[in-house]
Design a protein around this motif. Structure first.
Motif, PDB file in Angstrom:
ATOM      1  N   ILE A  97      -3.061  40.593 152.567  1.00 53.10           N
ATOM      2  CA  ILE A  97      -2.842  39.374 151.708  1.00 53.10           C
ATOM      3  C   ILE A  97      -1.417  39.417 151.986  1.00 53.10           C
ATOM      4  O   ILE A  97      -0.674  40.372 151.552  1.00 53.10           O
ATOM      5  CB  ILE A  97      -3.065  39.259 150.227  1.00 53.10           C
ATOM      6  N   ALA A  98      -0.587  38.343 152.217  1.00 52.42           N
ATOM      7  CA  ALA A  98       0.933  38.196 152.197  1.00 52.42           C
ATOM      8  C   ALA A  98       1.380  39.373 153.105  1.00 52.42           C
ATOM      9  O   ALA A  98       2.431  40.133 152.747  1.00 52.42           O
ATOM     10  CB  ALA A  98       1.445  38.064 150.932  1.00 52.42           C
ATOM     11  N   HIS A  99       0.943  39.584 154.319  1.00 48.79           N
ATOM     12  CA  HIS A  99       1.320  40.459 155.359  1.00 48.79           C
ATOM     13  C   HIS A  99       1.274  41.911 155.060  1.00 48.79           C
ATOM     14  O   HIS A  99       2.005  42.895 155.751  1.00 48.79           O
ATOM     15  CB  HIS A  99       2.893  39.881 155.763  1.00 48.79           C
ATOM     16  N   GLU A 100       0.442  42.223 154.059  1.00 53.61           N
ATOM     17  CA  GLU A 100       0.365  43.656 153.699  1.00 53.61           C
ATOM     18  C   GLU A 100      -1.542  43.690 153.216  1.00 53.61           C
ATOM     19  O   GLU A 100      -2.151  42.784 153.061  1.00 53.61           O
ATOM     20  CB  GLU A 100       0.848  44.106 152.308  1.00 53.61           C
ATOM     21  N   GLU A 152       0.114  33.025 165.251  1.00 52.91           N
ATOM     22  CA  GLU A 152       1.550  33.374 165.053  1.00 52.91           C
ATOM     23  C   GLU A 152       1.862  34.725 164.665  1.00 52.91           C
ATOM     24  O   GLU A 152       2.816  35.550 165.016  1.00 52.91           O
ATOM     25  CB  GLU A 152       2.234  32.334 164.236  1.00 52.91           C
ATOM     26  N   PHE A 153       0.973  35.405 163.662  1.00 48.36           N
ATOM     27  CA  PHE A 153       1.045  36.679 163.334  1.00 48.36           C
ATOM     28  C   PHE A 153      -0.229  37.125 162.763  1.00 48.36           C
ATOM     29  O   PHE A 153      -1.190  36.413 162.574  1.00 48.36           O
ATOM     30  CB  PHE A 153       2.045  36.676 162.097  1.00 48.36           C
ATOM     31  N   PRO A 154      -0.366  38.534 162.676  1.00 49.08           N
ATOM     32  CA  PRO A 154      -1.655  39.104 162.186  1.00 49.08           C
ATOM     33  C   PRO A 154      -2.201  38.582 161.094  1.00 49.08           C
ATOM     34  O   PRO A 154      -1.214  38.574 159.968  1.00 49.08           O
ATOM     35  CB  PRO A 154      -1.423  40.511 162.295  1.00 49.08           C
ATOM     36  N   THR A 155      -3.368  38.177 160.539  1.00 51.45           N
ATOM     37  CA  THR A 155      -3.798  37.799 159.489  1.00 51.45           C
ATOM     38  C   THR A 155      -4.923  38.565 158.797  1.00 51.45           C
ATOM     39  O   THR A 155      -5.546  38.104 157.901  1.00 51.45           O
ATOM     40  CB  THR A 155      -4.279  36.037 159.676  1.00 51.45           C
TER      41      THR A 155
END
Length: 464
Positions: A275-278, A461-464
């Motif tokens: 969640i939220a890049h963590e 675009e980024f790891p999810t």
């Protein structure tokens, strides 16, 4: 044209068979067009132009429309970077007509303006309209007129043609509001004066709820509500969903929505959720008041919008019995609708019967929920899904336009009009993403329906 085809074939392979076919094609051409008339692509273009013109004159919808020809549309090399025809209907709306030669198809080209030139746009789409307008603006400011004034001609052209400056602002506005292939559903008026300050407050609140999830995982309900509100709020000033902060907010909301059910259904003491890049270790929550059919649909819709196949699959494996046990006050059609979506995604049996049960369950006589909510917000995605399953392109776009009209009606009521919840039509957005991925052309545009989310430009675009 057949003559072009066999001329090329004979040039590539001068065989007796190709020579005979070329001779036959030449005879047909002479009979149809006239002996001695040069064969070139201009004939096909002229035929397409005239056919499009006659087609417009025969359409009841555009009865009384007149072609805009004073001044004429600008001439360009090979007819590129311009509209073929522009008409004004009896109500003053502008209609763009794309004329095609025999066997012609709607073509793709590199975009200009919005989105940037890294993507391809198709003739007939609103992005293609924006691209042509951007081309016209560039020509207007880069070609020097031979004489000053708003009706300047251009010395580089032998005929009397005018560029886009002459059509501003009324024609430019009209072009974006109406063309023959795209329906526009405007969003209800919404105040924007405090948009930036409001976003900052929501951002801080969402970060706060997400930040405390590892210590208090039962806050997932509040975190989902706040994250989704923030995602929709970004679309107030970014209705196309074109910027990274908007996409980031939608991904965060999707991750929280999926985490609600990961934490509720895990058989372990903890579950890891990104969640939220963590990567966060959440406590198992079991059934909570926020684990409902409504939150499941929200999580499913968000996962569809973000194209999160694994998360969609996980949601579709949530037992329907769990939702029934925790939500005794909900209408039966909501469980039937969830059952339909789970069956569709997992490839189960009885999809048609389940969809019929869900739609029939929205009958006003059968529901306990507010009839306006059911009719204008909950039912429309079902009809859109019905058209996806049928593979009916036109039927889907009619259902989408109706869904957005009902959404607008519902959120235009005075007491609701200032609520962020109405800025994006989440259910219709998710169904539109499914349709887009199934190859159905989307012929409806609206600020309720962020275009870039539909076309999945930010995915990966980024790891999810």
């Amino acid at each position: 044209m057949e003559l072009n085809k066999w001329e090329k074939a004979f040039g590539d392979n001068p065989s007796l068979e190709n020579a005979q076919k070329l001779e036959h094609a030449q005879e047909e051409y002479n009979t149809t067009v006239g002996e001695g008339v040069s064969n070139n692509s201009k004939l096909g273009e002229d035929l397409g132009e005239e056919a499009a013109r006659r087609h417009m004159l025969q359409q009841k919808e555009f009865e009384g429309a007149k072609e805009v020809d004073d001044p004429p549309l600008p001439e360009t090399p090979n007819g590129l970077k311009r509209f073929d025809q522009l008409w004004r209907d009896k109500d003053g709306n502008l209609v763009i007509v794309e004329a095609k030669s025999p066997n012609g198809v709607l073509e793709w080209r590199q975009s200009n303006g919005r989105p940037d030139g890294t993507v391809m746009v198709k003739q007939g789409s609103i992005e293609y309209v924006r691209t042509i307008l951007a081309d016209m603006r560039e020509r207007a400011f880069t070609r020097m007129p031979s004489r000053p004034g708003p009706c300047a001609t251009y010395s580089s052209r032998p005929t009397r043609t005018f560029e886009v400056l002459q059509y501003s602002p009324s024609i430019l506005t009209g072009l974006l509001r109406r063309n023959a292939l795209v329906s526009i559903i405007p969003r209800h008026p919404f105040p924007t004066g405090n948009a930036e300050a409001g976003l900052a407050v929501l951002q801080q609140s969402a970060e706060g709820w997400i930040g405390r999830l590892e210590g208090r995982s039962t806050a997932l309900g509040e975190a989902l509500d706040t994250a989704l509100t923030l995602a929709k709020a970004h679309c107030l000033m970014d209705p196309r969903g074109a910027t990274f902060p908007t996409w980031d907010a939608w991904v965060n909301a999707m991750q929280v929505g999926s985490a609600v059910f990961a934490a509720a259904t895990t058989t372990e003491g903890q579950v890891q959720c990104r969640i939220a890049h963590e990567d966060r270790m959440l406590q198992a929550t079991g059934l909570q008041p926020y684990v409902t059919p409504g939150s499941w649909l929200t999580a499913f819709y968000l996962a569809v919008v973000c194209r999160e196949r694994d998360r969609i699959t996980a949601l579709c494996q949530v037992p329907l019995s769990l939702l029934r046990e925790n939500s005794p006050g909900f209408d039966e059609f909501e469980f039937a609708w969830i059952d339909t979506l789970q069956t569709y995604w997992l490839g189960g049996d009885g999809l048609g019967q389940k969809l019929v049960a869900a739609i029939d369950g929205t009958d006003p006589q059968a529901v306990r929920s507010g009839q306006e909510v059911v009719g204008k917000l909950l039912y429309p995605p079902m009809e859109m899904f019905h058209q996806i399953v049928r593979g009916d392109n036109d039927g889907f776009n009619r259902a989408l336009a109706a869904a957005l009209q009902w959404h607008r009606e519902y959120w235009s009521e005075e007491e609701r009009a200032v609520l962020v919840s109405g800025l994006v039509a989440l259910g219709p957005l998710a169904m539109t993403c499914l349709a887009h991925d199934a190859g159905i052309p989307i012929d409806v545009e609206s600020d309720y329906l962020p275009t870039v989310l539909v076309t999945r430009n930010w995915c990966g675009e980024f790891p999810t």
